[in-house]
Design a protein around this motif. Structure first.
Motif, mmCIF file in Angstrom:
data_model
loop_
_atom_site.group_PDB
_atom_site.id
_atom_site.type_symbol
_atom_site.label_atom_id
_atom_site.label_comp_id
_atom_site.label_asym_id
_atom_site.label_seq_id
_atom_site.Cartn_x
_atom_site.Cartn_y
_atom_site.Cartn_z
ATOM 1 N N GLN A 59 -88.460 -21.310 -121.445
ATOM 2 C CA GLN A 59 -88.099 -20.289 -120.471
ATOM 3 C C GLN A 59 -89.292 -19.357 -120.240
ATOM 4 O OE1 GLN A 59 -85.196 -20.509 -119.089
ATOM 5 N NE2 GLN A 59 -84.967 -18.621 -117.907
ATOM 6 N N VAL A 60 -89.526 -19.013 -119.001
ATOM 7 C CA VAL A 60 -90.594 -18.102 -118.623
ATOM 8 C C VAL A 60 -89.975 -16.910 -117.913
ATOM 9 C CG1 VAL A 60 -92.648 -17.791 -117.198
ATOM 10 C CG2 VAL A 60 -92.302 -19.947 -118.426
ATOM 11 N N GLN A 61 -90.378 -15.730 -118.300
ATOM 12 C CA GLN A 61 -89.895 -14.517 -117.657
ATOM 13 C C GLN A 61 -91.043 -13.897 -116.850
ATOM 14 O OE1 GLN A 61 -89.406 -14.727 -121.287
ATOM 15 N NE2 GLN A 61 -87.608 -15.931 -120.689
ATOM 16 N N LEU A 62 -90.713 -13.470 -115.652
ATOM 17 C CA LEU A 62 -91.705 -12.870 -114.754
ATOM 18 C C LEU A 62 -91.172 -11.531 -114.251
ATOM 19 C CD1 LEU A 62 -92.433 -16.075 -112.639
ATOM 20 C CD2 LEU A 62 -93.762 -15.220 -114.571
ATOM 21 N N VAL A 63 -91.992 -10.511 -114.356
ATOM 22 C CA VAL A 63 -91.586 -9.184 -113.911
ATOM 23 C C VAL A 63 -92.679 -8.609 -113.021
ATOM 24 C CG1 VAL A 63 -90.926 -6.863 -114.601
ATOM 25 C CG2 VAL A 63 -90.245 -8.816 -116.015
ATOM 26 N N GLU A 64 -92.310 -8.346 -111.777
ATOM 27 C CA GLU A 64 -93.266 -7.776 -110.817
ATOM 28 C C GLU A 64 -93.186 -6.254 -110.802
ATOM 29 O OE1 GLU A 64 -91.458 -11.450 -108.638
ATOM 30 O OE2 GLU A 64 -90.760 -9.776 -109.879
ATOM 31 N N SER A 65 -94.287 -5.668 -110.397
ATOM 32 C CA SER A 65 -94.334 -4.223 -110.192
ATOM 33 C C SER A 65 -95.461 -3.915 -109.208
ATOM 34 C CB SER A 65 -94.560 -3.492 -111.514
ATOM 35 O OG SER A 65 -95.785 -3.881 -112.091
ATOM 36 N N GLY A 66 -95.481 -2.679 -108.733
ATOM 37 C CA GLY A 66 -96.581 -2.244 -107.889
ATOM 38 C C GLY A 66 -96.271 -2.131 -106.415
ATOM 39 N N GLY A 67 -95.072 -2.522 -106.016
ATOM 40 C CA GLY A 67 -94.724 -2.396 -104.612
ATOM 41 C C GLY A 67 -94.508 -0.944 -104.221
#
Length: 122
Positions: free
Chosen positions: A1-9
């Protein structure tokens, strides 16, 4: 399992810049390629850029070449999307994804983040 968390918008005026981040975690995520996609209201998901963790090879959608830069920090396990000279038509939800193949097609990607909103005002 891979978790991805975006930020910066966020909200930026036309001509401005934003840097998006995508923090990756999980087993063997470094074996994947990482892509950024975007989706504007009423439109299909659109390829933005892709990078490999290993070699750092990149590819961009034509209209974003020269304005957007994708990069990765292998120590921080983070992929970035630097966006310059932003236009109102860049307004969309930007999402990072991890895939098995160096591809522009969303169907090649297995894991997706939750997305981050980018709004460019005129």
């Amino acid at each position: 399992q891979v978790q991805l968390v975006e930020s910066g918008g966020g909200l930026v005026q036309a001509g401005g810049s934003l840097r998006l981040s995508c923090a990756a975690s999980g087993r063997t995520f470094s074996s994947y390629v990482m892509g950024w996609f975007r989706q504007a209201p009423g439109k299909e998901r659109e390829f933005v850029a892709i990078i490999t963790w290993s070699s750092g090879a990149t590819d961009y959608e034509e209209s974003m070449k020269g304005r957007f830069t994708i990069s990765r920090d292998n120590v921080k396990n983070t992929v970035y999307l630097q966006m310059n000279s932003l236009k109102p038509e860049d307004t969309a939800v930007y999402t990072c994804a991890a895939g098995n193949y160096f591809s522009r097609r969303p169907t090649a990607y297995v894991y997706w983040g939750q997305g981050t909103q980018v709004t460019v005002s005129s």
